[in-house]
Motif scaffolding. Sequence first.
Motif, PDB file in Angstrom:
ATOM      1  N   UNK A   1      27.345   0.221   5.820  1.00 30.41           N
ATOM      2  CA  UNK A   1      28.158  -0.534   4.635  1.00 30.41           C
ATOM      3  C   UNK A   1      27.100  -0.366   3.476  1.00 30.41           C
ATOM      4  N   UNK A   2      27.585   0.097   2.432  1.00 32.96           N
ATOM      5  CA  UNK A   2      27.221   0.165   1.065  1.00 32.96           C
ATOM      6  C   UNK A   2      25.708   0.448   1.049  1.00 32.96           C
ATOM      7  N   UNK A   3      25.375   1.413   1.920  1.00 30.17           N
ATOM      8  CA  UNK A   3      23.986   1.814   2.020  1.00 30.17           C
ATOM      9  C   UNK A   3      23.941   3.511   1.405  1.00 30.17           C
ATOM     10  N   UNK A   4      23.529   3.618  -0.018  1.00 25.31           N
ATOM     11  CA  UNK A   4      23.546   4.866  -0.646  1.00 25.31           C
ATOM     12  C   UNK A   4      22.307   5.782  -0.022  1.00 25.31           C
ATOM     13  N   UNK A   5      21.300   5.402   0.423  1.00 27.87           N
ATOM     14  CA  UNK A   5      20.420   6.318   1.023  1.00 27.87           C
ATOM     15  C   UNK A   5      20.496   6.519   2.455  1.00 27.87           C
ATOM     16  N   UNK A   6      21.814   6.525   2.969  1.00 28.28           N
ATOM     17  CA  UNK A   6      21.899   6.905   4.216  1.00 28.28           C
ATOM     18  C   UNK A   6      22.223   8.317   4.539  1.00 28.28           C
ATOM     19  N   UNK A   7      21.912   9.320   3.538  1.00 29.85           N
ATOM     20  CA  UNK A   7      22.411  10.594   3.677  1.00 29.85           C
ATOM     21  C   UNK A   7      21.509  11.301   4.884  1.00 29.85           C
ATOM     22  N   UNK A   8      20.102  11.111   4.869  1.00 29.93           N
ATOM     23  CA  UNK A   8      19.024  11.305   5.819  1.00 29.93           C
ATOM     24  C   UNK A   8      19.681  10.961   7.471  1.00 29.93           C
ATOM     25  N   UNK A   9      19.940   9.529   7.179  1.00 34.09           N
ATOM     26  CA  UNK A   9      20.417   8.946   8.398  1.00 34.09           C
ATOM     27  C   UNK A   9      21.671   9.682   9.114  1.00 34.09           C
TER      28      UNK A   9
ATOM     29  N   UNK B   1      14.402   5.600   9.189  1.00 34.32           N
ATOM     30  CA  UNK B   1      13.471   6.013  10.668  1.00 34.32           C
ATOM     31  C   UNK B   1      13.713   4.861  11.638  1.00 34.32           C
ATOM     32  N   UNK B   2      13.625   3.821  11.066  1.00 28.40           N
ATOM     33  CA  UNK B   2      13.765   2.503  12.155  1.00 28.40           C
ATOM     34  C   UNK B   2      14.978   2.278  12.383  1.00 28.40           C
ATOM     35  N   UNK B   3      16.070   2.414  11.767  1.00 27.42           N
ATOM     36  CA  UNK B   3      17.249   2.417  12.265  1.00 27.42           C
ATOM     37  C   UNK B   3      17.647   3.525  13.309  1.00 27.42           C
ATOM     38  N   UNK B   4      17.131   4.743  13.046  1.00 28.44           N
ATOM     39  CA  UNK B   4      17.278   5.835  14.070  1.00 28.44           C
ATOM     40  C   UNK B   4      16.743   5.522  15.301  1.00 28.44           C
ATOM     41  N   UNK B   5      15.782   5.000  15.351  1.00 25.91           N
ATOM     42  CA  UNK B   5      14.941   4.642  16.678  1.00 25.91           C
ATOM     43  C   UNK B   5      15.909   3.621  17.437  1.00 25.91           C
ATOM     44  N   UNK B   6      16.413   2.722  16.600  1.00 27.16           N
ATOM     45  CA  UNK B   6      17.406   1.354  17.410  1.00 27.16           C
ATOM     46  C   UNK B   6      18.628   2.105  17.860  1.00 27.16           C
ATOM     47  N   UNK B   7      19.044   3.195  17.005  1.00 26.87           N
ATOM     48  CA  UNK B   7      20.390   3.925  17.487  1.00 26.87           C
ATOM     49  C   UNK B   7      20.161   4.764  18.734  1.00 26.87           C
ATOM     50  N   UNK B   8      19.131   5.175  18.800  1.00 27.71           N
ATOM     51  CA  UNK B   8      18.544   6.071  20.265  1.00 27.71           C
ATOM     52  C   UNK B   8      18.900   5.171  21.309  1.00 27.71           C
TER      53      UNK B   8
ATOM     54  N   UNK C   1       0.793  -1.283   0.147  1.00 31.92           N
ATOM     55  CA  UNK C   1       0.162  -0.025   0.141  1.00 31.92           C
ATOM     56  C   UNK C   1       0.909   1.214  -0.055  1.00 31.92           C
ATOM     57  N   UNK C   2       1.771   1.475   1.076  1.00 29.87           N
ATOM     58  CA  UNK C   2       2.398   2.524   1.095  1.00 29.87           C
ATOM     59  C   UNK C   2       3.639   2.663   0.029  1.00 29.87           C
ATOM     60  N   UNK C   3       4.428   1.761   0.009  1.00 32.26           N
ATOM     61  CA  UNK C   3       5.564   1.886  -0.874  1.00 32.26           C
ATOM     62  C   UNK C   3       5.323   1.929  -2.172  1.00 32.26           C
ATOM     63  N   UNK C   4       4.324   0.794  -2.636  1.00 30.12           N
ATOM     64  CA  UNK C   4       4.445   0.459  -4.110  1.00 30.12           C
ATOM     65  C   UNK C   4       3.299   1.321  -4.670  1.00 30.12           C
ATOM     66  N   UNK C   5       2.056   1.253  -3.981  1.00 30.70           N
ATOM     67  CA  UNK C   5       0.909   1.894  -4.601  1.00 30.70           C
ATOM     68  C   UNK C   5       0.790   3.478  -4.332  1.00 30.70           C
ATOM     69  N   UNK C   6       1.064   3.825  -3.220  1.00 28.79           N
ATOM     70  CA  UNK C   6       1.207   5.434  -3.023  1.00 28.79           C
ATOM     71  C   UNK C   6       2.488   5.843  -2.968  1.00 28.79           C
ATOM     72  N   UNK C   7       3.575   5.194  -2.992  1.00 30.71           N
ATOM     73  CA  UNK C   7       4.744   5.799  -3.221  1.00 30.71           C
ATOM     74  C   UNK C   7       5.526   6.528  -2.036  1.00 30.71           C
ATOM     75  N   UNK C   8       4.872   6.137  -0.722  1.00 33.34           N
ATOM     76  CA  UNK C   8       5.172   6.689   0.436  1.00 33.34           C
ATOM     77  C   UNK C   8       5.665   5.910   1.171  1.00 33.34           C
ATOM     78  N   UNK C   9       6.771   6.480   2.018  1.00 38.24           N
ATOM     79  CA  UNK C   9       7.557   5.477   3.075  1.00 38.24           C
ATOM     80  C   UNK C   9       7.542   6.158   4.399  1.00 38.24           C
ATOM     81  N   UNK C  10       6.233   5.881   4.899  1.00 35.35           N
ATOM     82  CA  UNK C  10       6.021   6.964   6.059  1.00 35.35           C
ATOM     83  C   UNK C  10       7.072   6.417   7.260  1.00 35.35           C
ATOM     84  N   UNK C  11       7.252   5.525   7.504  1.00 36.80           N
ATOM     85  CA  UNK C  11       8.168   4.655   8.493  1.00 36.80           C
ATOM     86  C   UNK C  11       9.381   4.001   7.822  1.00 36.80           C
TER      87      UNK C  11
END
Length: 149
Positions: free
Chosen positions: A102-110, A85-92, A71-81
Amino acid sequence: MKKVVMIAGPWHPVPPIKGAAVETWIYEVCKRLLRYQPHVISIGSNFHPKREFKDGVFFYRINFGKLYTRVFKKILGWDVYSYNDRIFKLLKKIKPDILHIHNYYNSKELILKVRKKLPFVKVVLHMHNMSSKIDSTFPEVDCFIGVSN
């Protein structure tokens, strides 16, 4: 004891089920860390528990439900969580001294979140292959490890 958190991209779990060289590298190195308490965050699978302590390593695996993915990722194109976000919650909760991505290109926001809200954490970005996605707009890290001749 200081804590190091290794983050794998959202493609293969750690330890990998088959193949996945970077995830194998993460697992093998973490098993051998003596001066640090190793934690690994990766994507989940049906073959691993969500949380696990194995071979002296704490594992945290992030699962995305089928409904969320469809629903969120494929149909609506949203990634609300998102994965970030989930990694950062664990880091806290973990409060690492070192964050090794490691090899994670989308880590800029994190990385930007970590710099702002967990400024004491040293950030290592380890690119195991060639990438053109890392450019001058990428946030500063304490250590960059990359492929070279």
